[in-house]
Design a protein around this motif. Structure first.
Motif, PDB file in Angstrom:
ATOM      1  N   ALA A 220      -1.381   3.913  11.653  1.00 15.43           N
ATOM      2  CA  ALA A 220      -0.740   4.163  12.948  1.00 15.43           C
ATOM      3  C   ALA A 220      -0.811   5.640  13.312  1.00 15.43           C
ATOM      4  O   ALA A 220      -1.152   6.002  14.447  1.00 15.43           O
ATOM      5  CB  ALA A 220       0.711   3.694  12.915  1.00 15.43           C
ATOM      6  N   ALA A 221      -0.505   6.500  12.361  1.00 16.25           N
ATOM      7  CA  ALA A 221      -0.552   7.944  12.620  1.00 16.25           C
ATOM      8  C   ALA A 221      -1.953   8.389  12.995  1.00 16.25           C
ATOM      9  O   ALA A 221      -2.142   9.191  13.925  1.00 16.25           O
ATOM     10  CB  ALA A 221      -0.059   8.702  11.388  1.00 16.25           C
ATOM     11  N   ALA A 222      -2.950   7.858  12.293  1.00 19.13           N
ATOM     12  CA  ALA A 222      -4.335   8.204  12.607  1.00 19.13           C
ATOM     13  C   ALA A 222      -4.765   7.669  13.973  1.00 19.13           C
ATOM     14  O   ALA A 222      -5.706   8.179  14.579  1.00 19.13           O
ATOM     15  CB  ALA A 222      -5.265   7.663  11.523  1.00 19.13           C
ATOM     16  N   SER A 223      -4.038   6.658  14.470  1.00 15.81           N
ATOM     17  CA  SER A 223      -4.325   6.067  15.784  1.00 15.81           C
ATOM     18  C   SER A 223      -3.533   6.747  16.900  1.00 15.81           C
ATOM     19  O   SER A 223      -3.649   6.350  18.068  1.00 15.81           O
ATOM     20  CB  SER A 223      -3.988   4.569  15.775  1.00 15.81           C
ATOM     21  N   GLY A 224      -2.698   7.727  16.550  1.00 15.04           N
ATOM     22  CA  GLY A 224      -1.909   8.436  17.550  1.00 15.04           C
ATOM     23  C   GLY A 224      -0.657   7.707  17.966  1.00 15.04           C
ATOM     24  O   GLY A 224      -0.096   7.977  19.033  1.00 15.04           O
ATOM     25  N   VAL A 225      -0.192   6.775  17.143  1.00 14.25           N
ATOM     26  CA  VAL A 225       1.004   5.981  17.447  1.00 14.25           C
ATOM     27  C   VAL A 225       2.206   6.581  16.737  1.00 14.25           C
ATOM     28  O   VAL A 225       2.109   6.981  15.558  1.00 14.25           O
ATOM     29  CB  VAL A 225       0.801   4.511  17.017  1.00 14.25           C
ATOM     30  N   VAL A 226       3.330   6.650  17.428  1.00 13.44           N
ATOM     31  CA  VAL A 226       4.549   7.221  16.859  1.00 13.44           C
ATOM     32  C   VAL A 226       5.395   6.104  16.245  1.00 13.44           C
ATOM     33  O   VAL A 226       5.848   5.201  16.952  1.00 13.44           O
ATOM     34  CB  VAL A 226       5.361   7.957  17.938  1.00 13.44           C
ATOM     35  N   ILE A 227       5.586   6.181  14.938  1.00 19.88           N
ATOM     36  CA  ILE A 227       6.417   5.221  14.220  1.00 19.88           C
ATOM     37  C   ILE A 227       7.613   5.971  13.652  1.00 19.88           C
ATOM     38  O   ILE A 227       7.446   7.017  13.020  1.00 19.88           O
ATOM     39  CB  ILE A 227       5.630   4.545  13.066  1.00 19.88           C
ATOM     40  N   PRO A 228       8.838   5.478  13.846  1.00 14.65           N
ATOM     41  CA  PRO A 228      10.014   6.169  13.313  1.00 14.65           C
ATOM     42  C   PRO A 228       9.911   6.355  11.799  1.00 14.65           C
ATOM     43  O   PRO A 228       9.458   5.441  11.088  1.00 14.65           O
ATOM     44  CB  PRO A 228      11.168   5.231  13.672  1.00 14.65           C
ATOM     45  N   PRO A 229      10.322   7.502  11.282  1.00 14.78           N
ATOM     46  CA  PRO A 229      10.202   7.753   9.843  1.00 14.78           C
ATOM     47  C   PRO A 229      11.040   6.815   8.981  1.00 14.78           C
ATOM     48  O   PRO A 229      10.741   6.628   7.802  1.00 14.78           O
ATOM     49  CB  PRO A 229      10.683   9.214   9.701  1.00 14.78           C
ATOM     50  N   ASP A 230      12.095   6.214   9.562  1.00 13.47           N
ATOM     51  CA  ASP A 230      12.944   5.290   8.798  1.00 13.47           C
ATOM     52  C   ASP A 230      12.474   3.843   8.937  1.00 13.47           C
ATOM     53  O   ASP A 230      13.230   2.905   8.652  1.00 13.47           O
ATOM     54  CB  ASP A 230      14.398   5.407   9.248  1.00 13.47           C
ATOM     55  N   CYS A 231      11.234   3.666   9.362  1.00 10.95           N
ATOM     56  CA  CYS A 231      10.673   2.328   9.573  1.00 10.95           C
ATOM     57  C   CYS A 231      10.814   1.455   8.328  1.00 10.95           C
ATOM     58  O   CYS A 231      11.221   0.303   8.408  1.00 10.95           O
ATOM     59  CB  CYS A 231       9.205   2.462   9.981  1.00 10.95           C
ATOM     60  N   LEU A 232      10.500   1.998   7.162  1.00  7.62           N
ATOM     61  CA  LEU A 232      10.537   1.226   5.924  1.00  7.62           C
ATOM     62  C   LEU A 232      11.941   0.706   5.641  1.00  7.62           C
ATOM     63  O   LEU A 232      12.117  -0.451   5.261  1.00  7.62           O
ATOM     64  CB  LEU A 232      10.040   2.079   4.760  1.00  7.62           C
ATOM     65  N   THR A 233      12.942   1.539   5.841  1.00  5.49           N
ATOM     66  CA  THR A 233      14.328   1.127   5.581  1.00  5.49           C
ATOM     67  C   THR A 233      14.705  -0.086   6.433  1.00  5.49           C
ATOM     68  O   THR A 233      15.296  -1.059   5.936  1.00  5.49           O
ATOM     69  CB  THR A 233      15.294   2.287   5.882  1.00  5.49           C
ATOM     70  N   GLY A 234      14.349  -0.045   7.706  1.00  7.19           N
ATOM     71  CA  GLY A 234      14.653  -1.163   8.593  1.00  7.19           C
ATOM     72  C   GLY A 234      13.914  -2.428   8.209  1.00  7.19           C
ATOM     73  O   GLY A 234      14.456  -3.538   8.298  1.00  7.19           O
ATOM     74  N   ILE A 235      12.666  -2.271   7.776  1.00  5.83           N
ATOM     75  CA  ILE A 235      11.871  -3.438   7.396  1.00  5.83           C
ATOM     76  C   ILE A 235      12.448  -4.108   6.154  1.00  5.83           C
ATOM     77  O   ILE A 235      12.595  -5.336   6.104  1.00  5.83           O
ATOM     78  CB  ILE A 235      10.405  -3.028   7.177  1.00  5.83           C
ATOM     79  N   LEU A 236      12.794  -3.334   5.140  1.00  7.24           N
ATOM     80  CA  LEU A 236      13.357  -3.920   3.923  1.00  7.24           C
ATOM     81  C   LEU A 236      14.717  -4.560   4.182  1.00  7.24           C
ATOM     82  O   LEU A 236      15.081  -5.542   3.523  1.00  7.24           O
ATOM     83  CB  LEU A 236      13.484  -2.853   2.836  1.00  7.24           C
ATOM     84  N   ALA A 237      15.452  -4.028   5.175  1.00  3.26           N
ATOM     85  CA  ALA A 237      16.771  -4.577   5.494  1.00  3.26           C
ATOM     86  C   ALA A 237      16.691  -5.862   6.311  1.00  3.26           C
ATOM     87  O   ALA A 237      17.693  -6.576   6.443  1.00  3.26           O
ATOM     88  CB  ALA A 237      17.596  -3.538   6.257  1.00  3.26           C
ATOM     89  N   LEU A 238      15.515  -6.172   6.860  1.00  2.00           N
ATOM     90  CA  LEU A 238      15.387  -7.355   7.713  1.00  2.00           C
ATOM     91  C   LEU A 238      15.776  -8.632   6.980  1.00  2.00           C
ATOM     92  O   LEU A 238      16.345  -9.547   7.570  1.00  2.00           O
ATOM     93  CB  LEU A 238      13.942  -7.481   8.223  1.00  2.00           C
ATOM     94  N   ALA A 239      15.471  -8.698   5.702  1.00  2.00           N
ATOM     95  CA  ALA A 239      15.764  -9.908   4.933  1.00  2.00           C
ATOM     96  C   ALA A 239      17.249 -10.225   4.939  1.00  2.00           C
ATOM     97  O   ALA A 239      17.645 -11.396   4.849  1.00  2.00           O
ATOM     98  CB  ALA A 239      15.256  -9.754   3.502  1.00  2.00           C
ATOM     99  N   ASP A 240      18.098  -9.208   5.047  1.00  2.00           N
ATOM    100  CA  ASP A 240      19.549  -9.443   5.077  1.00  2.00           C
ATOM    101  C   ASP A 240      19.986 -10.080   6.387  1.00  2.00           C
ATOM    102  O   ASP A 240      20.962 -10.835   6.419  1.00  2.00           O
ATOM    103  CB  ASP A 240      20.299  -8.122   4.880  1.00  2.00           C
ATOM    104  N   THR A 241      19.277  -9.776   7.481  1.00  2.00           N
ATOM    105  CA  THR A 241      19.663 -10.324   8.785  1.00  2.00           C
ATOM    106  C   THR A 241      18.974 -11.647   9.079  1.00  2.00           C
ATOM    107  O   THR A 241      19.427 -12.401   9.921  1.00  2.00           O
ATOM    108  CB  THR A 241      19.328  -9.319   9.905  1.00  2.00           C
TER     109      THR A 241
END
Length: 299
Positions: A220-241
Motif C-alpha cells: 500500500a505504501a509503495a502504491s501511495g495509499v495512506v493506511i493508519p499505523p494502528d491498522c494491525l491492532t484493529g484487524i486483530l481486534a475484529l475477531a472480538d466483534t
C-alpha cells in the motif's frame, strides 16, 4: 427511492432488506432458488433475535434495474465486467451506481464497461445466507462511500434505514484498509473453516496475520495509499466483534463456489511483484486457496 440490488447475496440482501424495511421499493437480482424463496414469503432478514419477512421484488433478469434511481452492485469481483455488460442496456440516465464489493478496483472496472461514474463503497458488515431468501446478520453494517453529486442524498437515505454511512473523498484508502483486513482473515478462515473468534485463538495465527498485514501495508505504501499505523491492532481486534463470522472465502468454498482470492491476496501478490515488494506469506495463502478452488472445480 427505487433501489435495485445486483447480486443478491449476503451483503446485497442485508442492505436491500434494510432499505426495503425503511419503505423503499427494492428489487433483488439473484439466482433462481433465492428469487423463488423471496417471491414466496419475502426476504427473511435476521438481526439478533429478530427475524422478519420483508417485502421486496425479486428477479433473475438484469432488466430489474430499469427505472432504478440507485443500483447497488454486490456481485463477486470476478463477475464485475460480465454484470456491467448486462446492466448497461437497462440503466436510466440519472441512475447512481454504487459498488459494494471486495477488492480495490471494482468501481474502476465497472465504470469502464458501463461508461458512467461508479461510486466506490467500503463495506464493513458480517452477514451470511442462512438459506434461500434468508440473510443473517452477525455484526457491524457501516459504509464508507465515495463522493458523487447524489452522495449526500444517498447517505441520508441509508442513515434513515439504519445504515451508518460516511462520505469520503479518499474512499480508496478505506477500500485498501478493507482489502488488508480481508487478506488477513479470508484465506485462513477458508482453509480451517473456522469463524474469526475460534481462528484467532489458535496459537500462531496472530503471528501469521501480522506478517500478512505488514506485507500488505508495504505494498500500500509503495502504491501511495495512506493506511493508519494502528491498522494491525484493529484487524486483530475484529475477531472480538465478529466471533461467529466465517469469511466470504470460507463461505464460497463451503458451497463449492469459486472464491474471490484473485482480488484479495492475489492483488497484493501481483502489485508487490510489480513494485518489487516481497509478499511471501500472501503468496502462500493465495496459492493454497487457488489449489482448493481448483480441487473443488475438478470434483
Amino acid at each position: 427511492m427505487k433501489v435495485t440490488v445486483m447480486g443478491a447475496g449476503a451483503v446485497g440482501c442485508y442492505y436491500g432488506g434494510l432499505l426495503a424495511r425503511a419503505g423503499h421499493a427494492v428489487t433483488l437480482i439473484g439466482r433462481q432458488p433465492h428469487v423463488d424463496a423471496v417471491r414466496k414469503r419475502g426476504l427473511l432478514l435476521e438481526i439478533g433475535a429478530s427475524c422478519e419477512a420483508v417485502p421486496v421484488t425479486a428477479t433473475t433478469n438484469s432488466n430489474g434495474v430499469a427505472d432504478a434511481e440507485l443500483v447497488l452492485v454486490c456481485v463477486k469481483s470476478g463477475d464485475t465486467e460480465t454484470v456491467g455488460r448486462d446492466l448497461v442496456a437497462h440503466l436510466s440516465p440519472g441512475t447512481t451506481v454504487l459498488s459494494l464489493q471486495n477488492g480495490i478496483d471494482n468501481a474502476e472496472r465497472l465504470q469502464a464497461v458501463i461508461e458512467r461514474h461508479v461510486v466506490p463503497v467500503a463495506v464493513y458488515v458480517a452477514t451470511e445466507m442462512a438459506g434461500p431468501g434468508h440473510v443473517r446478520h452477525h455484526g457491524r453494517g457501516d459504509l464508507i462511500m465515495g463522493e458523487c453529486p447524489t452522495s449526500g442524498i444517498i447517505a441520508a437515505v441509508f442513515e434513515a434505514a439504519g445504515i451508518p454511512t460516511t462520505i469520503s473523498a479518499r474512499a480508496i484508502d478505506a477500500l485498501w484498509g478493507k482489502l488488508i483486513l480481508n487478506c488477513a482473515y479470508n484465506a485462513l478462515s477458508a482453509m480451517t473453516q473456522l469463524p474469526y473468534g475460534r481462528l484467532i485463538g489458535i496459537p500462531g495465527i496472530d503471528v501469521v496475520m501480522t506478517d500478512v498485514v505488514e506485507e500488505c501495508m508495504a505494498v500500500a505504501a509503495a502504491s501511495g495509499v495512506v493506511i493508519p499505523p494502528d491498522c494491525l491492532t484493529g484487524i486483530l481486534a475484529l475477531a472480538d466483534t465478529m466471533p461467529d463470522q466465517f469469511s466470504s472465502t470460507a463461505q464460497d468454498l463451503a458451497r463449492g463456489r469459486p472464491s474471490e482470492i484473485d482480488h484479495l491476496n492475489g492483488t497484493i501478490v501481483r502489485r508487490g511483484q510489480a513494485l518489487n515488494v516481497p509478499t511471501p506469506v500472501n503468496r502462500v495463502l493465495y496459492t493454497l486457496i487457488k489449489a482448493l478452488d481448483s480441487k473443488q472445480q475438478a470434483a
